[in-house]
Scaffold this motif. Structure first.
Motif, PDB file in Angstrom:
ATOM      1  N   GLU A  34      45.860 -47.028   4.782  1.00  0.00           N
ATOM      2  CA  GLU A  34      46.053 -47.449   3.388  1.00  0.00           C
ATOM      3  C   GLU A  34      44.736 -47.930   2.786  1.00  0.00           C
ATOM      4  OE1 GLU A  34      48.124 -48.233  -0.142  1.00  0.00           O
ATOM      5  OE2 GLU A  34      48.798 -47.180   1.660  1.00  0.00           O
ATOM      6  N   GLN A  35      43.968 -48.711   3.537  1.00  0.00           N
ATOM      7  CA  GLN A  35      42.682 -49.192   3.053  1.00  0.00           C
ATOM      8  C   GLN A  35      41.709 -48.031   2.839  1.00  0.00           C
ATOM      9  OE1 GLN A  35      41.493 -52.053   5.976  1.00  0.00           O
ATOM     10  NE2 GLN A  35      42.636 -53.732   5.034  1.00  0.00           N
ATOM     11  N   ALA A  36      41.718 -47.073   3.757  1.00  0.00           N
ATOM     12  CA  ALA A  36      40.834 -45.912   3.619  1.00  0.00           C
ATOM     13  C   ALA A  36      41.211 -45.103   2.382  1.00  0.00           C
ATOM     14  CB  ALA A  36      40.910 -45.041   4.860  1.00  0.00           C
ATOM     15  N   ARG A  37      42.504 -44.952   2.139  1.00  0.00           N
ATOM     16  CA  ARG A  37      42.961 -44.215   0.966  1.00  0.00           C
ATOM     17  C   ARG A  37      42.548 -44.935  -0.314  1.00  0.00           C
ATOM     18  NH1 ARG A  37      46.592 -44.428  -2.686  1.00  0.00           N
ATOM     19  NH2 ARG A  37      47.646 -46.230  -1.812  1.00  0.00           N
ATOM     20  N   LYS A  38      42.700 -46.262  -0.333  1.00  0.00           N
ATOM     21  CA  LYS A  38      42.300 -47.025  -1.520  1.00  0.00           C
ATOM     22  C   LYS A  38      40.797 -46.938  -1.747  1.00  0.00           C
ATOM     23  CE  LYS A  38      46.003 -50.429  -1.724  1.00  0.00           C
ATOM     24  NZ  LYS A  38      46.331 -51.862  -1.631  1.00  0.00           N
ATOM     25  N   ALA A  39      40.018 -47.021  -0.666  1.00  0.00           N
ATOM     26  CA  ALA A  39      38.559 -46.939  -0.796  1.00  0.00           C
ATOM     27  C   ALA A  39      38.147 -45.570  -1.320  1.00  0.00           C
ATOM     28  CB  ALA A  39      37.894 -47.223   0.548  1.00  0.00           C
ATOM     29  N   GLU A  40      38.780 -44.525  -0.842  1.00  0.00           N
ATOM     30  CA  GLU A  40      38.467 -43.165  -1.305  1.00  0.00           C
ATOM     31  C   GLU A  40      38.840 -43.006  -2.778  1.00  0.00           C
ATOM     32  OE1 GLU A  40      37.215 -39.164  -1.165  1.00  0.00           O
ATOM     33  OE2 GLU A  40      36.798 -40.889   0.116  1.00  0.00           O
ATOM     34  N   GLN A  41      39.999 -43.556  -3.158  1.00  0.00           N
ATOM     35  CA  GLN A  41      40.417 -43.462  -4.558  1.00  0.00           C
ATOM     36  C   GLN A  41      39.453 -44.227  -5.457  1.00  0.00           C
ATOM     37  OE1 GLN A  41      42.899 -41.550  -5.724  1.00  0.00           O
ATOM     38  NE2 GLN A  41      42.166 -42.090  -7.757  1.00  0.00           N
ATOM     39  N   GLU A  42      39.011 -45.388  -5.009  1.00  0.00           N
ATOM     40  CA  GLU A  42      38.054 -46.171  -5.794  1.00  0.00           C
ATOM     41  C   GLU A  42      36.729 -45.432  -5.929  1.00  0.00           C
ATOM     42  OE1 GLU A  42      35.802 -50.426  -5.340  1.00  0.00           O
ATOM     43  OE2 GLU A  42      37.922 -50.310  -4.777  1.00  0.00           O
ATOM     44  N   ARG A  43      36.294 -44.798  -4.856  1.00  0.00           N
ATOM     45  CA  ARG A  43      35.056 -44.021  -4.902  1.00  0.00           C
ATOM     46  C   ARG A  43      35.184 -42.869  -5.895  1.00  0.00           C
ATOM     47  NH1 ARG A  43      32.910 -39.521  -3.338  1.00  0.00           N
ATOM     48  NH2 ARG A  43      34.737 -38.780  -2.224  1.00  0.00           N
ATOM     49  N   LEU A  44      36.337 -42.186  -5.862  1.00  0.00           N
ATOM     50  CA  LEU A  44      36.546 -41.068  -6.780  1.00  0.00           C
ATOM     51  C   LEU A  44      36.657 -41.544  -8.227  1.00  0.00           C
ATOM     52  CD1 LEU A  44      39.031 -38.865  -4.736  1.00  0.00           C
ATOM     53  CD2 LEU A  44      36.609 -38.428  -5.169  1.00  0.00           C
ATOM     54  N   ASP A  45      37.228 -42.719  -8.443  1.00  0.00           N
ATOM     55  CA  ASP A  45      37.341 -43.253  -9.803  1.00  0.00           C
ATOM     56  C   ASP A  45      35.978 -43.597 -10.378  1.00  0.00           C
ATOM     57  OD1 ASP A  45      40.049 -42.949  -9.759  1.00  0.00           O
ATOM     58  OD2 ASP A  45      40.500 -45.056  -9.341  1.00  0.00           O
ATOM     59  N   ASN A  46      35.014 -43.877  -9.525  1.00  0.00           N
ATOM     60  CA  ASN A  46      33.662 -44.195  -9.990  1.00  0.00           C
ATOM     61  C   ASN A  46      32.763 -42.960 -10.065  1.00  0.00           C
ATOM     62  OD1 ASN A  46      34.175 -46.924 -10.278  1.00  0.00           O
ATOM     63  ND2 ASN A  46      33.685 -47.350  -8.141  1.00  0.00           N
ATOM     64  N   ASP A  47      33.274 -41.823  -9.643  1.00  0.00           N
ATOM     65  CA  ASP A  47      32.496 -40.584  -9.648  1.00  0.00           C
ATOM     66  C   ASP A  47      32.785 -39.828 -10.951  1.00  0.00           C
ATOM     67  OD1 ASP A  47      31.022 -38.381  -9.000  1.00  0.00           O
ATOM     68  OD2 ASP A  47      32.428 -37.614  -7.492  1.00  0.00           O
TER      69      ASP A  47
ATOM     70  N   GLU B 176      31.721 -36.974 -12.097  1.00  0.00           N
ATOM     71  CA  GLU B 176      31.989 -35.540 -11.942  1.00  0.00           C
ATOM     72  C   GLU B 176      33.459 -35.303 -11.581  1.00  0.00           C
ATOM     73  OE1 GLU B 176      30.471 -31.693  -9.325  1.00  0.00           O
ATOM     74  OE2 GLU B 176      29.641 -33.684  -8.930  1.00  0.00           O
ATOM     75  N   HIS B 177      33.958 -36.091 -10.676  1.00  0.00           N
ATOM     76  CA  HIS B 177      35.364 -35.960 -10.272  1.00  0.00           C
ATOM     77  C   HIS B 177      36.296 -36.252 -11.443  1.00  0.00           C
ATOM     78  CE1 HIS B 177      39.015 -36.317  -7.870  1.00  0.00           C
ATOM     79  NE2 HIS B 177      39.229 -37.481  -8.452  1.00  0.00           N
ATOM     80  N   LEU B 178      35.991 -37.322 -12.181  1.00  0.00           N
ATOM     81  CA  LEU B 178      36.834 -37.663 -13.324  1.00  0.00           C
ATOM     82  C   LEU B 178      36.812 -36.568 -14.381  1.00  0.00           C
ATOM     83  CD1 LEU B 178      35.962 -41.435 -13.710  1.00  0.00           C
ATOM     84  CD2 LEU B 178      38.068 -40.451 -12.816  1.00  0.00           C
TER      85      LEU B 178
END
Length: 87
Positions: A58-71, A73-75
């Protein structure tokens, strides 16, 4: 019509005296209690380990989602490009 099940007659069932001795019968009640306690400890440890793995995932998923939210290009790639809705 439904058929009735035949019940086994008591003469066909082996009595408790005819059955072979089980491990529980051969061990002392003290030893059986120790084994049950050990089995409960193992189950509790396994549940704790699974819970920790679930929390890590769960923590890894949240960290990945947070990283993607700050990217940016992804957004940009995943955003809805129909801007008329937001007028």
């Amino acid at each position: 019509m439904a058929k009735k099940r035949r019940q086994a007659s008591p003469s066909n069932r082996p009595s408790s005296a005819e059955q072979p001795a089980t491990l529980k019968d051969l061990l002392s009640s003290e030893m059986v209690d120790k084994l049950k306690a050990q089995a409960n400890e193992i189950r509790a440890e396994e549940e704790k380990r699974k819970e920790e793995e679930r929390k890590k995932a769960e923590q890894a998923r949240k960290a990945e989602q947070e990283r993607l939210d700050n990217d940016f290009e992804h957004l940009l790639k995943n955003s809805n490009l129909d801007w008329r809705k937001y007028k």
